[in-house]
Design an enzyme around this catalytic site. Structure first.
Site, PDB file in Angstrom:
ATOM      1  N   TYR A 160      -5.653   5.561  -7.062  1.00  0.00           N
ATOM      2  CA  TYR A 160      -6.033   5.512  -5.586  1.00  0.00           C
ATOM      3  C   TYR A 160      -7.279   5.102  -5.243  1.00  0.00           C
ATOM      4  CZ  TYR A 160      -6.533   6.513  -0.614  1.00  0.00           C
ATOM      5  OH  TYR A 160      -6.579   6.810   0.673  1.00  0.00           O
ATOM      6  N   TYR A 195       0.880  -1.275  -0.169  1.00  0.00           N
ATOM      7  CA  TYR A 195       0.009   0.121   0.229  1.00  0.00           C
ATOM      8  C   TYR A 195       0.827   1.129  -0.065  1.00  0.00           C
ATOM      9  CZ  TYR A 195      -4.331   2.468   1.258  1.00  0.00           C
ATOM     10  OH  TYR A 195      -5.251   3.424   1.090  1.00  0.00           O
TER      11      TYR A 195
END
Lengths: 390, 317
Positions: free
Chosen positions: A344, A294
């Site tokens: 994102y 991430y």
């Protein structure tokens, strides 16, 4: 002892296009992604009996069920803590399937995070008698410590101080992600790599973070279909077996502001997840061929490499500087370009990429993939998966 | 602005010097002689029931043998009325006007000391004499940069001094309206204050940095909470921090804009010698000069008319 490992699989993935202005409602995005995932798996909406999403998602499960013709539900659940929820949605779905609470569960995340409500904007609204989160935020908001970039920068500065890491070390992560995105047609930054010099020249957001240390903001949606490993074998694609699925929160955990615990040079919540993940999967870092880490902000990619055991504390910068996270490196990280390069979508697009790597259908396919590690948002209670070939 | 232009300072200092040399200027005598009706009103308003001021018989039997005026009334007799003509000029006028002109438009009285030589009797008409005794500055004060101006008024009956008053004011430049204090708009970054945290913000208002202390086992804790995680006690107490600390980590915020704060600004995690950490802004220091390990000291900054925030300034190690 009973183990969740190997009992379930991700059988379908779906996504909308990734944009800066989707031009449609978040519910519409959710429905589009759910349809895409179900079609990918070859599963009809009526076969779905469970839905899982983030507490932050604006689309109620019942609304998504109505729009997509899913019908009756026997399981619905939400995972809190922002982007830390991503892999947690798959854990919830896998537990539901493994226990019989549901047979086919769709995990989804849909938002207009760029054209609608942007997370990068200062969040300053606090109530009177506060919620526990409001009370937590009240130690930071009055001082203007109000953006995710600022919260991460505070830990990054201490990490630099402790281990001698530099802004260029962070920059190399951004350069690698953009290089990967450059050859991924689905990526927002397809065909647009950057250099380390461009990273260094990009404006300050919150020192020590430059603009190019921060992931983009995107509109879009991703959905995943989770079912039993057995059933997945009969569906359209090679299943991505859930070998490990873990959530974790550290001692003294806070939301992005873990400034009061330990030495502030690690991500204790990812340490909890790492221990659980290796234990459940029976694997070790060396067994993973590619990792989806991430990457909302570059520094936390370094800290995750250390927490997950891919290198020792303080040595992630050497691993990165040596090309270790590149497509031809020892551990290709985010072959799709990550959230810095592709989009994102709160980590959910990374899970979809892991599934493609297992299937062998990724734009930047890593060779010989058997196990893929995926992590969710860090600095908050987080989660991770190991997905494996059957 | 934090300094006075040298030319302006020179002009002000020279003017003050000349006015001090001028010595005392006599003003106009009291409009009315010392009289019983004004004494009675003043004494009633002040709650002064001493019969020596108002009861003829009592006064006749007392040490003065007649009614006398309360000494603290001295200013009353010669104070110019609101509707009256121009008061007589004094050596102070020019100095105050010059300060106004130089931007020191704020005024606050800082000292007043009266000395009484004798009681005034009915029928007497005191005359004030005013002299400038000093001007010091520029001084940096909490209100702003300013000059202290001091003068002395002596009241005479015939030529006998009966009372004196030293009076001092601060003439200051009101601070320019910064983004954080624009017209005292409410500061937008308010904390949510609840039952578990009110003690901290009350302390800040009183100039105390409070750290929660468990009344059961003595453990210090920040951020605070309703229950001690060590011993489960819900008896919450606090200690007042020394106010010293050390920068443990920090950021310099550039973007996006944050309401109520001008960018760039510094936010730090401060390690306190008491053993806890706290987040706060580092002020009075160039962002480029902030570093991990830097000693800092807490101060308390009014962000608007109600809200006070603890902030940190560089300190000597």
């Amino acid at each position: 002892m009973y183990s969740l490992s190997g009992r379930t699989a991700i059988a379908g993935i779906g996504a909308t296009e990734f944009s800066k202005d989707s031009g449609r409602s978040e519910l519409r995005l959710a429905a589009d992604a759910v349809f895409a995932a179900l079609d990918d798996a070859g599963v009809a909406p009526a076969e779905v009996d469970g839905l899982v999403t983030f507490t932050q998602d604006a689309n109620d499960e019942i609304a998504v069920a109505r729009e997509t013709g899913i019908g009756e539900l026997t399981f619905f659940s939400r995972v809190p803590y922002g982007g830390g929820a991503a892999c947690g949605t798959v854990l919830q779905a896998a537990m539901a399937v493994a226990t019989g609470a549901a047979s086919t569960v769709v995990c989804y995340r849909a938002f207009n995070e760029r054209s609608g409500s942007r997370f990068g904007r200062p969040s300053t609204g606090l109530g009177a008698e506060p919620s526990s989160l409001g009370a937590e935020m009240s130690w930071h908001v009055p001082h203007g410590l109000v953006t995710p970039a600022a919260w991460v920068a505070m830990v990054a500065r201490r990490y630099m101080h402790a281990y001698g890491a530099t802004s260029e070390d962070f920059g190399r992560v951004a350069v690698a992600m953009r290089r990967h995105a450059a050859t991924n047609p689905a990526a927002w930054f397809h065909g647009r790599p950057i250099t380390l010099e461009e990273h260094q020249r990009s404006r300050w957001i919150v020192e020590p973070l430059h603009l190019l240390d921060c992931c983009q903001e995107s509109d879009g949606a991703v959905a995943l279909v989770v079912t039993s490993a057995e059933r997945a074998r009969d569906l359209r694609h090679r299943p991505a077996v859930v070998t490990g699925a873990v959530q974790g929160s550290g001692a003294g955990q806070m939301m992005m502001t873990g400034f009061y615990r330990g030495d502030m040079t690690g991500l204790p919540e990812m340490g909890v997840v790492a221990r659980g993940l290796w234990e459940m999967s029976g694997l070790a870092p060396a067994d993973v061929q590619t990792a989806i880490l991430y990457d909302h902000f570059t520094p936390f990619v370094l800290l995750q490499l250390e927490e997950l055991g891919f290198c020792a504390r303080g040595e992630a910068r050497d691993l990165v500087a040596g090309g270790g996270i590149e497509l031809d490196g020892g551990l290709p990280v985010n072959p799709h370009g990550g959230q810095l390069g592709e989009a994102y979508i709160h980590g959910m697009n990374g899970i979809a990429e892991a599934v493609r790597q297992i299937r062998g259908t990724a734009a930047n396919q890593v060779t010989g993939v058997h196990n893929v590690l995926v992590t969710a948002g860090t600095g908050v209670p987080t989660s991770a998966l190991v997905l494996s070939t059957p | 602005m934090t300094t006075v232009e040298p030319a302006v300072h020179r002009r002000l200092a020279e003017l003050a010097e000349r006015r001090i040399e001028l010595g005392e200027t006599r003003g106009l005598p009291a409009a009315d002689p010392v009289n019983l009706p004004m004494i009675r009103h003043w004494a009633e308003a002040m709650g002064d029931t001493n019969p020596a001021y108002t009861d003829e018989e009592f006064a006749a039997a007392g040490p003065h043998g007649e009614i006398v005026a309360p000494p603290a009334m001295i200013q009353v007799w010669t104070m110019p009325g609101r509707g009256g003509g121009r008061p007589a000029p004094t050596p102070i006028d020019d100095v105050l006007a010059a300060l106004d002109e130089a931007g020191f438009t704020g005024v606050v009285a800082t000292d007043c000391r009266q000395t009484y030589h004798r009681y005034l009797r009915l029928g007497e008409r005191p005359v004030p004499g005013t002299r400038l005794s000093g001007m010091t500055g520029p001084k940096t004060t909490a209100l702003g940069l300013g000059y202290f101006v001091t003068w002395v008024i002596t009241w005479y009956v015939a030529d006998e001094p009966v009372a004196e008053m030293m009076f001092r004011v601060l003439k200051f430049r009101p601070p320019e309206r910064g983004p954080a204090a624009a017209a005292r708009d409410p500061y937008p970054l308010r904390p949510a204050v609840g039952r578990d945290t009110a003690f901290f913000w009350e302390g800040v208002r009183q100039g105390e940095l409070r750290i929660q202390k468990c009344a059961g086992c003595g453990t210090l804790r920040h951020p605070p909470g309703p229950v001690c995680p060590s011993c489960r006690s819900t008896e919450r107490a606090h200690v007042v921090a020394s106010g010293r600390g050390e920068v443990f980590s920090y950021v310099v915020h550039h973007a996006p804009p944050v309401p109520g704060l001008a960018t760039p600004f510094v936010v730090a995690v401060v390690q306190l010698p008491e053993g806890v950490r706290i987040v706060g802004n580092v002020v009075e220091c160039e962002p480029a000069k902030v570093e991990i390990g830097m000693p800092v000291r807490v101060t308390f900054r009014e962000m608007d008319d109600e809200f006070v925030l603890p902030v940190w300034s560089p300190a000597e190690s």
